[in-house]
Design an enzyme around this catalytic site. Sequence first.
Site, mmCIF file in Angstrom:
data_model
loop_
_atom_site.group_PDB
_atom_site.id
_atom_site.type_symbol
_atom_site.label_atom_id
_atom_site.label_comp_id
_atom_site.label_asym_id
_atom_site.label_seq_id
_atom_site.Cartn_x
_atom_site.Cartn_y
_atom_site.Cartn_z
ATOM 1 C CD GLU A 180 13.664 9.136 -17.801
ATOM 2 O OE1 GLU A 180 14.281 9.693 -16.867
ATOM 3 O OE2 GLU A 180 13.874 9.371 -19.003
ATOM 4 C CG ASP A 234 -1.902 1.080 1.275
ATOM 5 O OD1 ASP A 234 -2.702 1.174 0.338
ATOM 6 O OD2 ASP A 234 -1.896 1.862 2.253
#
Length: 530
Positions: free
Chosen positions: A281, A214
């Site tokens: 990226e 999470d």
Amino acid sequence: MRRSSDLSPEIAEEAAWWRDAVFYQVYVRSFADSNGDGVGDLEGIRSRLGYLELLGVDALWLTPFYRSPMADHGYDVADPRDVDPLFGDLAAFDRLVADAHEHNIRVTVDLVPNHSSDLHEWFQEALHAGPGSMERARYVFREGRGFDGSQPPNNWTSVFGGPAWTRVPDGQWYLHLFAPEQPDLNWEHPEVRADLEQTLRFWLDRGVDGFRIDVAHGMAKPEGLPDMDIRPQAPGVLSDDVHDPRFDNDGVHEIHRMIRKVLDGYPGTMAVGEIWVKDDERFAAYVRPDELHLGFNFRLVQAGFDADAVRSAIEHSLAAVAPTGTPATWTLSNHDVVRHVTRYGGGAPGEQRARAMTLVELALPGVIYLYNGEELGLPNVELPDWALQDPTWERSGHTERGRDGCRVPIPWEGTSPPFGFSTAVNTWLPQPNEWDHLTAEAQLEDPGSMLSLYREALEHRKSNAGFAGEELEWYGAPAGCFAFRRKGGGLICALNTSGASVPLPPGKVLLSSGPMDGDQLPPDTAVWLV
């Protein structure tokens, strides 16, 4: 218990099982209730493993079932190494894992490392120990701003609405990027890291096959906690990007390397991160060889039903993982977003488009995450105010309805609520009467149902050689349409989001999301060809 020294190289090679797996997210509260209290539980899941095997999924992802006061329905964890009595006990968990493995279904569980419950023993110790204490150093406490410290330490807001800081009686403030009942842990503290490692090993030793992490782009906080730019967020989505100092700080990668090091000692296990970053990226950094095995890329969730938007989402998702050789992950819904039948327009059009997008998703190379109930075509539910429980509802001053609409319990059988979900008349969220035609029972024997489409598509995905290869080749297509071919396998998938029928690419129809128009692909329809 699974250690690297226990396994032969041949067995260890099976560690790659997750690279093309179909995971099924079980929102534990809403899947199946075994004891009649109106809330789903672990035994309820175990009772439905035959259905999950019939559906054709490879693994489960269970939302948190740990001890919790349930301020955020389990994502406020008071004890990460025990089962909350609401859901069962450790023995029930062990039975579920053993039986799932008998059904050839692996089990992954949620991990919540960014924060704990405010009733966790550590936070209670921090409150009592006071400023400057070692106990308080496990969390992010700061002095306030202003001459009397009455202003929060910075301007950060909570994802659930309101400020991200709460003041305690001695005058200090603590950070909570989510609800006040979810104080953020200080990941610079060695005990925090050691405790997570203990939690990982606890569940791995019980036989779990992996973790969903999470807020995997959270945890690390920037030096000095600088103010954030206050900008509106996309409704229904926890949208964060590289400019938000609350998330995606470089220090988070050291935490994921620690997690990976533990998992590498348990061959055949994996971790997938919830990663809300928009830059390809930045995303790729999370799935480097010594970090997470997989990352949730939510571009497909955020794309509307538009061929250009969907193609862009696919291309970005593939490009983000290409440098690392990691498979892409694909999902259309989860417990935090509006169900895609509703996102695509609701009613018959939304269902037709959802069927089409299911074929697009399942044609893609990589890993699939389904959300419980999507295979039944469940829409979001417009719940009455009195039924709403998501903390967003209260934190936003009743301006944001929150995520309850996508969490309504699953309809299994019968013609009226609770549709076999429970023996209780009142379930934790009410089910709509009009779901009688959406039950699993009603759909199982109907070849035209959403459930039958999922079953057939998953069977093809598993058994048809056309699904080989990890790259796509795009065809030229009319406006509002696209078609791609799986390099290496040859499967072709075409989608029409325009308002008119278009010619099919060459090939034999394997499966379509709806009725075909001769050799034409109708609007709001997708098709597989070989």
